[in-house]
Design an enzyme around this catalytic site. Sequence first.
Site, PDB file in Angstrom:
ATOM      1  N   THR A  71     -58.280 -36.787 -10.378  1.00  0.00           N
ATOM      2  CA  THR A  71     -57.928 -38.076  -9.782  1.00  0.00           C
ATOM      3  C   THR A  71     -58.801 -38.379  -8.577  1.00  0.00           C
ATOM      4  O   THR A  71     -59.320 -39.492  -8.424  1.00  0.00           O
ATOM      5  CB  THR A  71     -56.438 -38.088  -9.384  1.00  0.00           C
ATOM      6  OG1 THR A  71     -55.639 -38.094 -10.579  1.00  0.00           O
ATOM      7  CG2 THR A  71     -56.095 -39.322  -8.562  1.00  0.00           C
ATOM      8  N   GLN A 177     -60.596 -34.525 -20.048  1.00  0.00           N
ATOM      9  CA  GLN A 177     -60.071 -33.969 -21.300  1.00  0.00           C
ATOM     10  C   GLN A 177     -61.171 -33.360 -22.178  1.00  0.00           C
ATOM     11  O   GLN A 177     -60.872 -32.604 -23.104  1.00  0.00           O
ATOM     12  CB  GLN A 177     -59.335 -35.058 -22.090  1.00  0.00           C
ATOM     13  CG  GLN A 177     -58.084 -35.569 -21.441  1.00  0.00           C
ATOM     14  CD  GLN A 177     -56.978 -34.530 -21.372  1.00  0.00           C
ATOM     15  OE1 GLN A 177     -56.885 -33.624 -22.197  1.00  0.00           O
ATOM     16  NE2 GLN A 177     -56.121 -34.643 -20.375  1.00  0.00           N
ATOM     17  N   CYS A 331     -48.963 -38.654 -16.516  1.00  0.00           N
ATOM     18  CA  CYS A 331     -48.818 -39.523 -15.353  1.00  0.00           C
ATOM     19  C   CYS A 331     -47.825 -40.645 -15.603  1.00  0.00           C
ATOM     20  O   CYS A 331     -47.424 -41.346 -14.685  1.00  0.00           O
ATOM     21  CB  CYS A 331     -50.179 -40.116 -14.979  1.00  0.00           C
ATOM     22  SG  CYS A 331     -51.379 -38.880 -14.473  1.00  0.00           S
TER      23      CYS A 331
END
Length: 392
Positions: A71, A177, A331
Site C-alpha cells: 500500500t 500478487q 481490504c
Amino acid sequence: MQIYLDYSATTPPRSEVVKKVREILTGHPGNPSSLHSWGQDAATIVEIAREQVAGLLNASADEIVFTSGGTEADNLALMGVARQYNNPRHLIISSVEHSAIEQTGQFLEASGWRITRLPVDRRGRIDPRDLETAIEPDTVLISLIYGQSEVGTLQPIEELGAIARDRGILFHTDAVQVAGRCPIDTRRLPIDLLSLSSHKIYGMQGSGALYVRSKTDLLPLFGGGGQERGLRSGTQAVPAIAAFGLAAELATRELATETPRLIALRDRLFDLLADCPYLVPTGDRLYRLPHHVSFILVDPDAGERPNPVTGKTVVRQLNLAGIGISSGSACHSGKLSPSPVLKAMGYSDTEALGGIRLTLGRETTIEDIDWTAMVLKQVLDRLLPKVTVNTW
C-alpha cells in the site's frame, strides 16, 4: 482437517524466515543509520536484503526502496510523481485497481487531477487500444495493476508498458500478487515503477518495496532522516526487511518448480468444480495468476430471500468446516457491499455480492484441493436451490 486457501490475502512466513527474524531480533540490535559496528552490521543486513529483493525482479539493488508494504509502495509511486507538479495533470489507472491505487486516485482527483479509469472486459482484461485512446497531452503517469487479487486476471503489462514508453509517460504497476509467482524481469519489461509486498511471498507483514527504475524522479511522501535514498525516511525495520530479502531469494530459487505446481492444482480445482451448478468462474482462465481460483454464486432466488446467500455466507460456512477462503479482496472483507471489481467487469449488484476466491500456496496439496471441492459442493447443495450448470 484445517485447509488454508487465502494466500492472496497473506502467506504464512516460511520457517527459514521465522528463524532469520529471530536471529536478527536477538543478535543484531543496531540502527542501520548508526556509525558504530552494531549500526553498520544492521546496515549490511538491509543491503543484503536489497540485493535479494532486486534479484527477484532482475533489477539493480539501488533501484529498490523499502516501504512498510504494498500500500505504501503504491502511494509512493502515485504521490511521488504527482507532487513534482505545481498544477494538476492527468493520470490513467484501471477500473479494477487495488484500493491503494483507487483511493489515492480519488485523493488526487479531489485536488484537481483528472483521472481516467480504463474499462475492462467481462474477464477483467484491459484492451491496450483503450489505453492509447485515453492518453492526453498532459498525461504524466499510467498505473495499471499486473495481477488482480480478486479475480486472478493478469494484464498485458508488456504491451501496456510499451505504449507508455513510446509516449514518454511513466508507467507503474502493482505487482503485489505477481511477484514470487510469475517471473518478472525489469530489464525486459517497460516498467518504471513496481510495487511488491513481503507478506505475499512468505515474508513478514510490515515490509514491502517500490522498484524505481534508475533516473526516475520521485518526491517522498514525508520528511525525516533521509533513509532509502531520501524517498522513505524512518529507521528501517531490519528484521522485517531481512525476512523480505530471504523470502525473495527463496522465491527466486523455487519459481521454476513452484509456479507449474500451483497451476496444476489451480486447474484441478477448476475442473473438479466445473459441474457445480452454483458457480460461475470469474476472471480470465488463460491469462491468470497461477495460484488463483474464483467464482460468483448463482442464486436464482436471491431477490426473494430476506437473507440472500452471498460470498460471505459461503466463507463462513467453509470456515466452520475448517477451510479458509475469501469473498474477495481482504481490504473489502468487512463490508457487505457489491465488489467494485466485479461491477467493473459487468456483473450486477446481486452477482457482485456473490464472489468467492480460493488462493493456493506452498502448503496446498492435491488432497486439500479434492477435499475442498467436495465440501464446497456440499455446502452449496445445502444453501441453494438446483440451477443449471454454468461454464466459462
